[in-house]
Design a protein around this motif. Sequence first.
Motif, PDB file in Angstrom:
ATOM      1  N   ILE A  95      27.588  45.611  35.646  1.00 29.73           N
ATOM      2  CA  ILE A  95      26.996  46.752  34.950  1.00 29.73           C
ATOM      3  C   ILE A  95      26.518  46.268  33.604  1.00 29.73           C
ATOM      4  N   ALA A  96      25.256  46.535  33.308  1.00 28.45           N
ATOM      5  CA  ALA A  96      24.684  46.178  32.008  1.00 28.45           C
ATOM      6  C   ALA A  96      24.179  47.445  31.344  1.00 28.45           C
ATOM      7  N   ALA A  97      24.567  47.655  30.098  1.00 29.71           N
ATOM      8  CA  ALA A  97      24.096  48.798  29.319  1.00 29.71           C
ATOM      9  C   ALA A  97      23.307  48.253  28.136  1.00 29.71           C
ATOM     10  N   VAL A  98      22.074  48.713  28.002  1.00 21.56           N
ATOM     11  CA  VAL A  98      21.164  48.212  26.977  1.00 21.56           C
ATOM     12  C   VAL A  98      20.736  49.368  26.080  1.00 21.56           C
ATOM     13  N   HIS A 112      29.391  44.132  31.988  1.00 24.09           N
ATOM     14  CA  HIS A 112      30.735  44.167  32.573  1.00 24.09           C
ATOM     15  C   HIS A 112      30.631  43.657  34.009  1.00 24.09           C
ATOM     16  N   LEU A 113      31.496  42.706  34.364  1.00 27.92           N
ATOM     17  CA  LEU A 113      31.494  42.106  35.692  1.00 27.92           C
ATOM     18  C   LEU A 113      32.860  42.296  36.336  1.00 27.92           C
ATOM     19  N   GLU A 114      32.854  42.721  37.602  1.00 31.39           N
ATOM     20  CA  GLU A 114      34.087  42.839  38.376  1.00 31.39           C
ATOM     21  C   GLU A 114      33.915  42.096  39.689  1.00 31.39           C
ATOM     22  N   LEU A 115      34.878  41.259  40.031  1.00 31.25           N
ATOM     23  CA  LEU A 115      34.948  40.615  41.340  1.00 31.25           C
ATOM     24  C   LEU A 115      36.282  41.010  41.941  1.00 31.25           C
ATOM     25  N   GLN A 116      36.242  41.576  43.143  1.00 31.04           N
ATOM     26  CA  GLN A 116      37.474  42.006  43.787  1.00 31.04           C
ATOM     27  C   GLN A 116      37.660  41.269  45.105  1.00 31.04           C
ATOM     28  N   VAL A 147      38.787  39.521  39.145  1.00 29.62           N
ATOM     29  CA  VAL A 147      38.227  39.132  37.846  1.00 29.62           C
ATOM     30  C   VAL A 147      37.554  40.328  37.208  1.00 29.62           C
ATOM     31  N   GLU A 148      37.769  40.506  35.912  1.00 22.95           N
ATOM     32  CA  GLU A 148      37.017  41.463  35.103  1.00 22.95           C
ATOM     33  C   GLU A 148      36.596  40.740  33.840  1.00 22.95           C
ATOM     34  N   ALA A 149      35.324  40.830  33.481  1.00 25.17           N
ATOM     35  CA  ALA A 149      34.832  40.175  32.266  1.00 25.17           C
ATOM     36  C   ALA A 149      33.812  41.067  31.584  1.00 25.17           C
ATOM     37  N   THR A 150      33.808  41.048  30.261  1.00 23.45           N
ATOM     38  CA  THR A 150      32.860  41.834  29.478  1.00 23.45           C
ATOM     39  C   THR A 150      32.245  40.934  28.409  1.00 23.45           C
ATOM     40  N   LEU A 151      30.924  40.994  28.289  1.00 26.68           N
ATOM     41  CA  LEU A 151      30.173  40.282  27.256  1.00 26.68           C
ATOM     42  C   LEU A 151      29.393  41.319  26.454  1.00 26.68           C
ATOM     43  N   SER A 152      29.291  41.127  25.149  1.00 22.58           N
ATOM     44  CA  SER A 152      28.552  42.075  24.322  1.00 22.58           C
ATOM     45  C   SER A 152      27.778  41.362  23.228  1.00 22.58           C
ATOM     46  N   THR A 153      26.473  41.622  23.170  1.00 20.30           N
ATOM     47  CA  THR A 153      25.702  41.103  22.042  1.00 20.30           C
ATOM     48  C   THR A 153      25.901  42.000  20.823  1.00 20.30           C
ATOM     49  N   ARG A 154      26.293  43.240  21.049  1.00 15.76           N
ATOM     50  CA  ARG A 154      26.523  44.186  19.957  1.00 15.76           C
ATOM     51  C   ARG A 154      27.717  43.734  19.116  1.00 15.76           C
ATOM     52  N   THR A 155      28.819  43.372  19.781  1.00 11.38           N
ATOM     53  CA  THR A 155      30.033  42.961  19.063  1.00 11.38           C
ATOM     54  C   THR A 155      30.159  41.450  18.944  1.00 11.38           C
ATOM     55  N   GLN A 156      29.287  40.698  19.658  1.00 11.55           N
ATOM     56  CA  GLN A 156      29.358  39.236  19.699  1.00 11.55           C
ATOM     57  C   GLN A 156      30.726  38.773  20.214  1.00 11.55           C
ATOM     58  N   ALA A 158      33.380  38.341  23.869  1.00 15.36           N
ATOM     59  CA  ALA A 158      33.573  38.295  25.320  1.00 15.36           C
ATOM     60  C   ALA A 158      35.075  38.387  25.569  1.00 15.36           C
ATOM     61  N   GLN A 159      35.426  39.063  26.631  1.00 12.50           N
ATOM     62  CA  GLN A 159      36.836  39.156  26.998  1.00 12.50           C
ATOM     63  C   GLN A 159      36.929  39.340  28.503  1.00 12.50           C
ATOM     64  N   GLY A 160      38.097  39.093  29.040  1.00  7.27           N
ATOM     65  CA  GLY A 160      38.234  39.250  30.471  1.00  7.27           C
ATOM     66  C   GLY A 160      39.670  39.174  30.926  1.00  7.27           C
ATOM     67  N   LYS A 161      39.848  39.450  32.215  1.00  6.73           N
ATOM     68  CA  LYS A 161      41.155  39.358  32.855  1.00  6.73           C
ATOM     69  C   LYS A 161      40.975  38.626  34.174  1.00  6.73           C
ATOM     70  N   LEU A 162      41.962  37.803  34.504  1.00  6.80           N
ATOM     71  CA  LEU A 162      41.980  37.082  35.769  1.00  6.80           C
ATOM     72  C   LEU A 162      43.354  37.247  36.374  1.00  6.80           C
ATOM     73  N   SER A 163      43.390  37.613  37.634  1.00 11.18           N
ATOM     74  CA  SER A 163      44.630  37.656  38.382  1.00 11.18           C
ATOM     75  C   SER A 163      44.438  36.743  39.589  1.00 11.18           C
ATOM     76  N   LEU A 164      45.253  35.703  39.688  1.00  9.64           N
ATOM     77  CA  LEU A 164      45.111  34.703  40.745  1.00  9.64           C
ATOM     78  C   LEU A 164      46.442  34.533  41.459  1.00  9.64           C
ATOM     79  N   THR A 165      46.409  34.637  42.772  1.00  7.94           N
ATOM     80  CA  THR A 165      47.574  34.358  43.607  1.00  7.94           C
ATOM     81  C   THR A 165      47.190  33.217  44.528  1.00  7.94           C
TER      82      THR A 165
END
Length: 186
Positions: A95-98, A112-116, A147-156, A158-165
């Motif tokens: 999802i990209a919001a501009v 915002h990126l989600e991989l399930q 995986v969940e990741a967020t990138l923002s040019t507004r705030t400069q 990036a953050q994310g979460k990874l859960s790996l089994t």
Amino acid sequence: ILFDEIPDVRLLGGAGDIELDLHVDAGVLEEGSAVRIAPRELGVRVPHFDIVGQASIDVTAKEGKAVAEVSLPRFELRTRAPDARVATGQRARLIAAVAPLDLTQVRNVDVHLELQEARSDDLSFLDRFIPAGSGITLVGGAGRAEVEATLSTRTQRAQGKLSLTASDIELRNRGAVVKGAAELTA
């Protein structure tokens, strides 16, 4: 246009039936404008990987921003090497919001990126993310990830979460070898 401000995020080739309802006045996209692309083979390039599969794209102008959603009900995660499928999954969503809707201005982009349910039979492709000076090498193993990741040019930021089994994972540290199951949340 939506991803111009974040060069590491791109739509890759593909084709599809496009439905357009665009209204532009003096370079400003008007509220209610929409673009829809029916599911077709399509890819999304993100840092380090390409996500490929049958994708649909919906773009709408609302609340002062353009919001694009790329949905892949099933996907392949590939590295940029030829034939480098490293994982498959059940749901990917970008999802990209501009903002603003003025197409003539530099815009702020939040992605915002989600991989399930991403599954891999060989996790060795993740070795590149282990710091070089650590002395640890990820040799292999099978596993699944969310995986969940967020990138923002507004705030400069990036953050994310990874859960790996992982099962049957193999790590090497100089002369030592560690094998077994592992869970990681970061």
